[in-house]
Design a protein around this motif. Structure first.
Motif, PDB file in Angstrom:
ATOM      1  N   ASN A 152       0.843  -1.182   0.000  1.00  0.00           N
ATOM      2  CA  ASN A 152       0.000   0.000   0.000  1.00  0.00           C
ATOM      3  C   ASN A 152       0.888   1.246   0.000  1.00  0.00           C
ATOM      4  N   ARG A 153       0.536   2.288   0.708  1.00  0.00           N
ATOM      5  CA  ARG A 153       1.331   3.526   0.637  1.00  0.00           C
ATOM      6  C   ARG A 153       2.610   3.366   1.452  1.00  0.00           C
ATOM      7  N   VAL A 154       3.640   2.837   0.808  1.00  0.00           N
ATOM      8  CA  VAL A 154       4.918   2.552   1.461  1.00  0.00           C
ATOM      9  C   VAL A 154       5.968   3.535   0.952  1.00  0.00           C
ATOM     10  N   THR A 155       6.818   3.993   1.867  1.00  0.00           N
ATOM     11  CA  THR A 155       7.932   4.857   1.501  1.00  0.00           C
ATOM     12  C   THR A 155       9.237   4.105   1.752  1.00  0.00           C
ATOM     13  N   ALA A 156      10.006   3.890   0.695  1.00  0.00           N
ATOM     14  CA  ALA A 156      11.327   3.272   0.811  1.00  0.00           C
ATOM     15  C   ALA A 156      12.353   4.379   1.041  1.00  0.00           C
ATOM     16  N   SER A 157      12.996   4.360   2.215  1.00  0.00           N
ATOM     17  CA  SER A 157      13.978   5.391   2.539  1.00  0.00           C
ATOM     18  C   SER A 157      15.110   5.398   1.525  1.00  0.00           C
ATOM     19  N   CYS A 158      15.750   6.529   1.398  1.00  0.00           N
ATOM     20  CA  CYS A 158      16.771   6.721   0.375  1.00  0.00           C
ATOM     21  C   CYS A 158      17.933   5.743   0.569  1.00  0.00           C
ATOM     22  N   HIS A 159      18.297   5.037  -0.488  1.00  0.00           N
ATOM     23  CA  HIS A 159      19.330   4.004  -0.433  1.00  0.00           C
ATOM     24  C   HIS A 159      19.957   3.863  -1.818  1.00  0.00           C
ATOM     25  N   PHE A 160      21.018   3.074  -1.912  1.00  0.00           N
ATOM     26  CA  PHE A 160      21.608   2.773  -3.217  1.00  0.00           C
ATOM     27  C   PHE A 160      21.653   1.265  -3.415  1.00  0.00           C
ATOM     28  N   ASP A 161      21.753   0.851  -4.669  1.00  0.00           N
ATOM     29  CA  ASP A 161      21.954  -0.557  -5.023  1.00  0.00           C
ATOM     30  C   ASP A 161      23.187  -0.656  -5.903  1.00  0.00           C
ATOM     31  N   THR A 162      23.908  -1.761  -5.787  1.00  0.00           N
ATOM     32  CA  THR A 162      25.109  -1.913  -6.601  1.00  0.00           C
ATOM     33  C   THR A 162      24.820  -2.244  -8.062  1.00  0.00           C
ATOM     34  N   PRO A 163      23.729  -2.953  -8.415  1.00  0.00           N
ATOM     35  CA  PRO A 163      23.475  -3.185  -9.844  1.00  0.00           C
ATOM     36  C   PRO A 163      22.763  -1.992 -10.476  1.00  0.00           C
ATOM     37  N   ASP A 164      22.732  -1.968 -11.815  1.00  0.00           N
ATOM     38  CA  ASP A 164      21.827  -1.086 -12.536  1.00  0.00           C
ATOM     39  C   ASP A 164      20.406  -1.619 -12.362  1.00  0.00           C
ATOM     40  N   ASN A 165      19.431  -0.720 -12.522  1.00  0.00           N
ATOM     41  CA  ASN A 165      18.061  -1.076 -12.177  1.00  0.00           C
ATOM     42  C   ASN A 165      17.091  -0.485 -13.195  1.00  0.00           C
ATOM     43  N   LEU A 166      16.221  -1.326 -13.726  1.00  0.00           N
ATOM     44  CA  LEU A 166      15.085  -0.860 -14.504  1.00  0.00           C
ATOM     45  C   LEU A 166      13.840  -1.171 -13.681  1.00  0.00           C
ATOM     46  N   ALA A 167      13.148  -0.128 -13.228  1.00  0.00           N
ATOM     47  CA  ALA A 167      11.981  -0.289 -12.363  1.00  0.00           C
ATOM     48  C   ALA A 167      10.741   0.150 -13.114  1.00  0.00           C
ATOM     49  N   CYS A 168       9.752  -0.736 -13.186  1.00  0.00           N
ATOM     50  CA  CYS A 168       8.549  -0.515 -13.985  1.00  0.00           C
ATOM     51  C   CYS A 168       7.343  -0.341 -13.075  1.00  0.00           C
ATOM     52  N   CYS A 169       6.706   0.797 -13.169  1.00  0.00           N
ATOM     53  CA  CYS A 169       5.519   1.081 -12.362  1.00  0.00           C
ATOM     54  C   CYS A 169       4.316   0.419 -13.025  1.00  0.00           C
ATOM     55  N   ALA A 170       3.787  -0.618 -12.376  1.00  0.00           N
ATOM     56  CA  ALA A 170       2.719  -1.405 -12.990  1.00  0.00           C
ATOM     57  C   ALA A 170       1.337  -0.987 -12.504  1.00  0.00           C
ATOM     58  N   VAL A 171       1.201  -0.752 -11.193  1.00  0.00           N
ATOM     59  CA  VAL A 171      -0.086  -0.352 -10.611  1.00  0.00           C
ATOM     60  C   VAL A 171       0.176   0.787  -9.639  1.00  0.00           C
ATOM     61  N   GLY A 172      -0.709   1.781  -9.633  1.00  0.00           N
ATOM     62  CA  GLY A 172      -0.532   2.914  -8.745  1.00  0.00           C
ATOM     63  C   GLY A 172       0.483   3.899  -9.303  1.00  0.00           C
ATOM     64  N   ARG A 173       0.942   4.787  -8.448  1.00  0.00           N
ATOM     65  CA  ARG A 173       1.915   5.800  -8.854  1.00  0.00           C
ATOM     66  C   ARG A 173       3.059   5.821  -7.838  1.00  0.00           C
ATOM     67  N   ARG A 174       4.233   6.200  -8.301  1.00  0.00           N
ATOM     68  CA  ARG A 174       5.401   6.283  -7.427  1.00  0.00           C
ATOM     69  C   ARG A 174       6.181   7.562  -7.719  1.00  0.00           C
ATOM     70  N   ARG A 175       6.666   8.161  -6.648  1.00  0.00           N
ATOM     71  CA  ARG A 175       7.516   9.343  -6.780  1.00  0.00           C
ATOM     72  C   ARG A 175       8.940   8.960  -6.422  1.00  0.00           C
ATOM     73  N   PHE A 176       9.868   9.216  -7.347  1.00  0.00           N
ATOM     74  CA  PHE A 176      11.283   8.896  -7.171  1.00  0.00           C
ATOM     75  C   PHE A 176      12.072  10.192  -6.990  1.00  0.00           C
ATOM     76  N   THR A 177      12.954  10.187  -6.001  1.00  0.00           N
ATOM     77  CA  THR A 177      13.911  11.276  -5.805  1.00  0.00           C
ATOM     78  C   THR A 177      15.297  10.651  -5.781  1.00  0.00           C
ATOM     79  N   LEU A 178      16.163  11.078  -6.700  1.00  0.00           N
ATOM     80  CA  LEU A 178      17.473  10.455  -6.880  1.00  0.00           C
ATOM     81  C   LEU A 178      18.594  11.457  -6.626  1.00  0.00           C
ATOM     82  N   PHE A 179      19.720  10.901  -6.136  1.00  0.00           N
ATOM     83  CA  PHE A 179      20.918  11.685  -5.857  1.00  0.00           C
ATOM     84  C   PHE A 179      22.132  10.936  -6.410  1.00  0.00           C
ATOM     85  N   PRO A 180      23.104  11.652  -6.978  1.00  0.00           N
ATOM     86  CA  PRO A 180      24.304  10.983  -7.485  1.00  0.00           C
ATOM     87  C   PRO A 180      25.141  10.417  -6.338  1.00  0.00           C
TER      88      PRO A 180
END
Length: 339
Positions: A152-180
Motif C-alpha cells: 500500500n502507501r509505502v515509503t522506501a527510505s533513500c538508499h543505493f543498489d550496486t546493480p543497474d536497475n530498470l523499475a517498472c511502475c505497474a499499478v498505482g503511482r510512485r515518486r522517485f527522488t534520486l541523488f548521485p
C-alpha cells in the motif's frame, strides 16, 4: 521537502527498443514514459484495484512469501526505532492471496497498517506472469531476474543498489527522488546493520527534514532529480545512485530488473567494504594515508597500471580477472580469514 530538478524523460519506446547499453554508459537516471503500458497487469490496474489484485491471483503459486508489516503509526515508512537499535516493523510470512486481502481490507483507511512484499522473485511466486509482463531485457542479452514489489502507501527510505536497475511502475503511482553517488556524505547514511531492506539507508526524514540535525541535506537537495511515474512508466536507475521511493496510491505494484555490466565471476564490492572497515578504518592516520595510496595504485587508478611493467605470466591478480583467477582469489581469501 523541496522538489529537485525534473528527470530526463524518453517517450514512445517499446521494450524491445530500450537503449539500455547507452543508458548504462551515460550513467544518468532516465524516465521511460509508457514503455510497459501494454502489460496485462498495467491494463488490469487501470481498470480498477480489484482487477489488478485478481490478475495477480491468477498467477499465484500459493507459496509462502515474506512480507513486512507495520502498525499505522509508522505511516508506511519501514525504518528504525528511536535509537536505531531495531526496526519499526516486523517481517512475517504468508501467502500472497492473504496479503492482498489485508491490503484490500484497509484500502480506504486514511492511515492503514503497512503491508509490503519486497523484491519477490516472480518466477518462483508468480509462474507465467513474465510471459505477459516483460520488459525485454533478455532480447538485449541481459540476464536479469524480475522481482515484484507489492504494497500500500509505502515509503522506501533513500538508499543505493550496486546493480543497474530498470523499475517498472505497474499499478498505482510512485515518486522517485534520486541523488548521485557523491552525495553520500550529505545524505547521512544509517547503520550498516540492521537495515530496513538489506541496504544502508539515509536517516533523513524526507517529509520533515531536520536541517539543524542534518544541515548538509540542503546540499544533497540541490543535486536531486525527481520524477513521478504513472502506470506503464519505467525508470532507469544507474548503479550506486541513491533513490527515495514513495508509493502514492492505496495499492501499488512495481516490477524491477537488476543487472551488473560486469562478468558474474567478479565479487560484490560490499564484502570488500566491510573488510576494509574492519582492517583499515581504525588504523593510525599515517598508516591510513599510506594505505590510501596503495589502494589508489592497485584498485582505484587505471586497471592496467600496477602490472604493466611485469611479464604477463607474472601478473596474477594484477592482470584482468577471469573465472579461474576469481576462484583462486576467493579460496585464498577464505583461507586467510579462517586462520
Amino acid at each position: 521537502m523541496a522538489d529537485g530538478a525534473a528527470m530526463r524523460t524518453l517517450e514512445g519506446l517499446a521494450p524491445a527498443a530500450l537503449p539500455l547499453e547507452a543508458l548504462v554508459a551515460a550513467g544518468e537516471p532516465v524516465v521511460l514514459r509508457g514503455v510497459v503500458r501494454d502489460w496485462g497487469l498495467v491494463q488490469a490496474g487501470l481498470r480498477s484495484t480489484n482487477d489488478a489484485m485478481d490478475y495477480l491471483r491468477g498467477f499465484d503459486a500459493g507459496v509462502p512469501v515474506p512480507y513486512s508489516h507495520g502498525e499505522p503509526a509508522i505511516q508506511g515508512r519501514p525504518f528504525y526505532n528511536a535509537d536505531f537499535t531495531a526496526l519499526n516493523f516486523e517481517v512475517r510470512r504468508g501467502v500472497l492471496g492473504k496479503v492482498l486481502e489485508e491490503i484490500a481490507r484497509h484500502v480506504d483507511d486514511p492511515q492503514p497498517p503497512m503491508y509490503y512484499i519486497s523484491s519477490l522473485l516472480i518466477d518462483r511466486a508468480l509462474p507465467g506472469f513474465s510471459e505477459h509482463n516483460d520488459a525485454g531485457l533478455a532480447g538485449q542479452g541481459i540476464d536479469a531476474s524480475a522481482s515484484i514489489w507489492i504494497g500500500n502507501r509505502v515509503t522506501a527510505s533513500c538508499h543505493f543498489d550496486t546493480p543497474d536497475n530498470l523499475a517498472c511502475c505497474a499499478v498505482g503511482r510512485r515518486r522517485f527522488t534520486l541523488f548521485p553517488p557523491e552525495q553520500i556524505d550529505n545524505l547521512y547514511p544509517g547503520p550498516l546493520e540492521p537495515t530496513p531492506g538489506g541496504q544502508v539507508v539515509s536517516v533523513v526524514d524526507f517529509d520533515t527534514p531536520d536541517f539543524k540535525r542534518h544541515p548538509r541535506f540542503r546540499d544533497a537537495l540541490a543535486s536531486a532529480v525527481t520524477a513521478e511515474l504513472e502506470p506503464g512508466d519505467a525508470i532507469f536507475i544507474p548503479s550506486m545512485w541513491w533513490h527515495h521511493v514513495r508509493s502514492l496510491a492505496p495499492f501499488n505494484v512495481l516490477v524491477n530488473y537488476w543487472w551488473r555490466s560486469v562478468p558474474g565471476f567478479l565479487s560484490s564490492p560490499l564484502p570488500a567494504l566491510q573488510h576494509a572497515l574492519w582492517a583499515l578504518r581504525d588504523l593510525p592516520p599515517r598508516e591510513k594515508q599510506a594505505w590510501a595510496k596503495i589502494f589508489e595504485y592497485y584498485v582505484f587508478g587505471p586497471a592496467e597500471r600496477a602490472g604493466q611493467h611485469l611479464p604477463e605470466a607474472a601478473r596474477g591478480e594484477l592482470a584482468p580477472f577471469d573465472e579461474l583467477q576469481s576462484r583462486r582469489t576467493r579460496a585464498q581469501l577464505l583461507a586467510r580469514l579462517n586462520r
